[in-house]
Design a protein around this motif. Structure first.
Motif, short mmCIF file in Angstrom:
data_model
loop_
_atom_site.label_atom_id
_atom_site.label_comp_id
_atom_site.label_asym_id
_atom_site.label_seq_id
_atom_site.Cartn_x
_atom_site.Cartn_y
_atom_site.Cartn_z
N SER A 168 -20.04 -2.75 26.28
CA SER A 168 -20.06 -2.71 24.82
C SER A 168 -18.69 -2.29 24.32
N PHE A 169 -18.36 -2.73 23.12
CA PHE A 169 -17.08 -2.37 22.50
C PHE A 169 -17.23 -1.05 21.76
N VAL A 170 -16.27 -0.17 21.97
CA VAL A 170 -16.25 1.12 21.26
C VAL A 170 -14.95 1.15 20.45
N GLY A 171 -15.07 1.19 19.13
CA GLY A 171 -13.89 1.12 18.27
C GLY A 171 -13.76 2.34 17.37
N GLY A 172 -12.57 2.89 17.33
CA GLY A 172 -12.25 4.01 16.45
C GLY A 172 -11.19 3.59 15.45
N ILE A 173 -11.39 3.93 14.18
CA ILE A 173 -10.51 3.47 13.11
C ILE A 173 -9.58 4.59 12.66
N GLU A 174 -8.29 4.27 12.62
CA GLU A 174 -7.26 5.16 12.07
C GLU A 174 -6.47 4.31 11.07
N LEU A 175 -6.75 4.51 9.79
CA LEU A 175 -6.31 3.60 8.74
C LEU A 175 -5.38 4.31 7.75
N GLU A 176 -4.28 3.64 7.43
CA GLU A 176 -3.35 4.15 6.43
C GLU A 176 -3.39 3.27 5.18
N CYS A 177 -3.13 3.87 4.03
CA CYS A 177 -2.97 3.11 2.80
C CYS A 177 -2.11 3.92 1.84
N THR A 178 -1.73 3.32 0.73
CA THR A 178 -0.90 3.98 -0.26
C THR A 178 -1.64 4.02 -1.59
N LEU A 179 -1.61 5.17 -2.23
CA LEU A 179 -2.25 5.37 -3.53
C LEU A 179 -1.20 5.34 -4.63
N PHE A 180 -1.49 4.67 -5.71
CA PHE A 180 -0.57 4.60 -6.85
C PHE A 180 -1.32 4.94 -8.14
N ARG A 181 -0.64 5.63 -9.02
CA ARG A 181 -1.18 5.85 -10.34
C ARG A 181 -0.83 4.64 -11.22
N ILE A 182 -1.80 4.07 -11.88
CA ILE A 182 -1.57 2.87 -12.70
C ILE A 182 -0.99 3.28 -14.04
N GLU A 183 0.25 2.88 -14.28
CA GLU A 183 0.91 3.18 -15.55
C GLU A 183 0.69 2.06 -16.57
N ASP A 184 0.72 0.83 -16.12
CA ASP A 184 0.48 -0.33 -16.99
C ASP A 184 -0.30 -1.35 -16.17
N PRO A 185 -1.57 -1.60 -16.50
CA PRO A 185 -2.37 -2.51 -15.68
C PRO A 185 -1.97 -3.97 -15.80
N LYS A 186 -1.06 -4.31 -16.72
CA LYS A 186 -0.60 -5.69 -16.91
C LYS A 186 -1.77 -6.66 -17.10
N LEU A 187 -2.55 -6.40 -18.13
CA LEU A 187 -3.74 -7.21 -18.37
C LEU A 187 -3.56 -8.26 -19.45
N GLY A 188 -2.32 -8.45 -19.96
CA GLY A 188 -2.08 -9.57 -20.86
C GLY A 188 -2.31 -10.87 -20.12
N LEU A 291 8.35 -1.65 -3.08
CA LEU A 291 8.75 -0.61 -4.03
C LEU A 291 9.76 0.32 -3.37
N PRO A 292 10.72 0.85 -4.13
CA PRO A 292 11.71 1.77 -3.54
C PRO A 292 11.02 2.97 -2.91
N ASN A 293 11.41 3.28 -1.68
CA ASN A 293 10.94 4.47 -0.96
C ASN A 293 9.48 4.41 -0.51
N ALA A 294 8.79 3.29 -0.75
CA ALA A 294 7.42 3.16 -0.25
C ALA A 294 7.47 2.91 1.26
N PHE A 295 6.61 3.59 1.99
CA PHE A 295 6.59 3.47 3.44
C PHE A 295 5.61 2.38 3.88
N SER A 296 5.88 1.82 5.05
CA SER A 296 4.95 0.87 5.65
C SER A 296 3.69 1.58 6.10
N THR A 297 2.57 0.85 6.09
CA THR A 297 1.30 1.39 6.53
C THR A 297 0.73 0.52 7.65
N GLY A 298 -0.06 1.14 8.51
CA GLY A 298 -0.64 0.42 9.64
C GLY A 298 -2.11 0.74 9.82
#
Length: 492
Positions: A168-188, A291-298
Motif C-alpha cells: 500500500s502507498f503511504v503518503g505524507g504531505i508537507e506543503l508550502e504556500c504564500t499568503l497575500f493581503r488583497i489591496e485591490d481585487p481588480k474586479l473591473g 513579485l519582488p522578494n517573494a520566495f519559491s514554494t514547494g
C-alpha cells in the motif's frame, strides 16, 4: 406562494440507479448513506458541494440542496464533459461539440454529460462555510464506464497495482504556500479576462526570520483560524508554521494510506484558499510568484510502502538504510524522473523554481538525509519510519497524478530490480547525474516518449494530458513577455 413540484421519485437527476447498475449498492454503502443523512440532519446542512479534481488539480464542484443528496448518492451528479477540456485558464481547448468531443470517445461527444458519483467516505462538513458540506466523487460516462480522464481513477488503479503485491502507498504531505493581503481585487470588467488580471497584493509580514517566535505570533490570527478549520475537517494536522519567505507558511499532515493521502491534499488546499479568501487574503500555491522578494514554494511528498498483510513498513531494513525493495523503488523514481516531472511540476512556472531557487533540487539523485537531493532518505537501520521525501514537486500539482506517477515509476523499479546506486553524499556535485528538465516543454517531450506512463496511466489519458499541457505551452509561447519588451523594443 407554494410551488407544486414533480414527485422526487420520478424527477430525473443523474442516471437512474447508477449505484445499482455498477453493482456498488452494498449493505456497507447503504449504512454509509444513512450515516451521511443523519450527519446532514444533525449539522443542519443545507448545501452539499459534490466535487472532483480536474486534470490541473483544481477542485470543480456542483452544489446540490441537501434534501436531494441521497438521490445524487444513488444516481450521480450530471457534469458536462467540457470541464475536462479546459486548460489552466479555464478556456476550452478541445473541440467539445465534435462527435468524440475531442477526447476520442463517442460517449463524450457533443459536450455530453458525465456523472459524478460521490464517494461517501469523503463526506466532510466545512467548518468555514455555515450549513455546507463537501464530498469528493468519481466520474462515470453515460456508458457506465469510469471516465478514463478522471485523475482520481488513475490513482485508484495505481493503488490497486500495489495491492496485487501486498503493498500500500503511504503518503505524507508537507506543503508550502504564500499568503497575500488583497489591496485591490481588480474586479473591473477590463480585468476579468481569461485568465483574469491578478489582484494587487501586499505581504502579511516580513520574512527571513526562520523559526522566529515573533513571526509565528504575527501569523497567528490566520494560523489559528486555519488550524481549527483543518482539525474540524478531520485532517491529521501535524504542523502549521511560517516558512522562510515573506508571508510564506508550511502545513504538514500525518501520513495517510492510499487514496486518502491524495484526497487530503485536495481538502487541504481547498481549505487554505477558501479560508484565506473569507479573511480578505489570497493564498497562492504558485511555485514562484512574480513579485519582488517573494520566495519559491514547494510540495515535499513523503512516501513509503506498507505491507498490507502485516502492516509493516516495506522500506525498513534491520541492518541497512533501506530495504532492497525500497532501493528498487528509488531506482524506478530516478529512471523515470524526467517524464514524471510532467506530473510533479505540471506548470510552466514550476520550472522557474527548479532552475532559479538555490534551495530546490537540480539533479535526479538520492541521498541520506540531505535536502539538496531530489530524493531524501529519512530513517535508517530498523527504523519503522524509514521513508523517502521527494523534494521536486510544486504545490499546485494534481495530487492524484503526482502520487500515481511515483507509484508506477517505483513499481517499475521493483519489477525490474533497478539499482539506483548508493546514496550520494553531495547531491549538487555529481558528474554526469541527469539534470531536472529545464522547462515544461522538455518534461512533456519526456512524457510523450515514456512507454511506462502510456502503459500505466493509459495511452488515452497520456494523449489527453499532452494536449492540455501543449495548449498552455502554446499560449505561453505566443504571448509577448515583459522580458522580450525590455530586451528588444527600444534596441532593435
Amino acid at each position: 406562494m407554494v410551488h407544486k413540484t414533480i414527485d422526487e421519485t420520478t424527477s430525473k437527476l443523474g442516471m437512474a440507479n447508477l449505484i445499482g447498475r455498477l453493482g456498488l449498492e452494498t449493505e456497507a454503502w447503504a449504512e454509509q448513506l444513512e450515516n451521511v443523512r443523519a450527519l446532514i440532519a444533525q449539522k443542519e446542512i443545507e448545501v452539499v458541494r459534490v466535487a472532483f479534481c480536474d486534470v490541473h488539480g483544481i477542485v470543480r464542484a456542483r452544489p446540490i440542496e441537501a434534501r436531494h443528496f441521497a438521490k445524487v448518492a444513488r444516481n450521480g451528479m450530471p457534469t458536462g464533459v467540457a470541464v475536462l477540456a479546459m486548460d489552466s485558464s479555464s478556456a476550452i481547448c478541445l473541440p467539445v461539440f465534435n462527435p468524440d468531443g475531442g477526447f476520442g470517445r463517442t460517449d463524450m461527444g457533443g459536450c455530453a454529460d458525465m456523472y459524478l458519483l460521490p464517494d461517501l467516505s469523503t463526506f466532510r462538513v466545512l467548518p468555514w462555510a455555515p450549513g455546507t458540506a463537501m464530498v469528493l466523487g468519481d466520474l462515470y460516462l453515460s456508458s457506465g464506464e469510469r471516465c478514463p480522464f478522471d485523475s482520481r481513477y488513475v490513482m485508484q488503479r495505481a493503488c490497486a497495482a500495489l495491492a496485487e503485491r501486498d503493498l500500500s502507498f503511504v503518503g505524507g504531505i508537507e506543503l508550502e504556500c504564500t499568503l497575500f493581503r488583497i489591496e485591490d481585487p481588480k474586479l473591473g470588467f477590463e480585468s476579468c479576462g481569461m485568465p483574469a488580471e491578478p489582484p494587487r497584493v501586499s505581504a502579511l509580514q516580513h520574512g527571513y526570520q526562520y523559526f522566529s517566535a515573533d513571526v509565528l505570533d504575527g501569523a497567528d490570527p490566520f494560523i489559528s483560524t486555519l488550524r481549527k478549520a483543518l482539525i474540524g475537517l478531520g485532517l491529521p494536522l501535524r504542523v502549521i508554521e511560517p516558512e522562510w519567505g515573506p508571508s510564506q507558511i508550511e502545513v504538514t499532515l500525518d501520513p495517510l494510506v492510499g487514496i486518502e493521502a491524495a484526497d487530503a491534499m485536495l481538502f487541504l488546499r481547498t481549505a487554505i484558499k477558501q479560508i484565506a479568501r473569507r479573511n480578505g487574503l489570497l493564498a497562492s500555491f504558485m511555485a514562484t510568484p512574480g513579485l519582488p522578494n517573494a520566495f519559491s514554494t514547494g510540495w515535499h511528498l513523503h512516501q513509503s510502502l506498507g505491507r498490507i498483510s502485516d502492516g509493516r513498513n516495506a522500506f525498513t531494513d534491520p541492518s541497512g538504510l533501506i530495504s532492497p525493495l525500497g532501493r528498487q523503488f528509488v531506482g524506478g523514481l530516478i529512471e523515470h524522473f524526467a517524464a514524471g516531472a510532467a506530473f510533479s511540476n505540471p506548470t510552466i512556472n514550476g520550472y522557474k523554481r527548479l532552475n532559479a531557487s538555490p534551495l530546490s533540487p537540480k539533479y535526479a539523485t538520492w541521498s541520506y538525509d540531505n535536502k539538496g537531493a531530489m530524493l531524501r532518505l529519512i530513517g535508517g537501520p530498523g527504523d519503522p519510519g524509514t521513508h523517502l521525501e521527494n523534494r521536486v514537486g510544486e504545490p499546485c500539482a494534481n495530487p492524484y497524478l503526482y502520487m500515481a506517477s511515483q507509484i508506477f515509476a517505483g513499481l517499475d523499479g521493483i519489477r525490474k530490480a533497478t539499482d539506483p546506486g548508493d546514496p550520494v553524499s553531495d547531491p549538487r556535485a555529481i558528474a554526469g547525474a541527469p539534470a531536472m528538465p529545464i522547462d515544461l516543454i522538455h518534461a512533456v517531450e519526456a512524457l510523450e516518449a515514456s512507454a511506462l506512463y502510456r502503459d500505466t496511466f493509459g495511452a488515452d489519458f497520456v494523449g489527453y494530458y499532452l494536449n492540455i499541457a501543449r495548449s498552455a505551452i502554446g499560449r505561453f509561447l505566443s504571448a509577448v513577455t515583459d522580458w522580450e519588451q525590455r530586451e528588444y523594443f527600444e534596441r532593435f
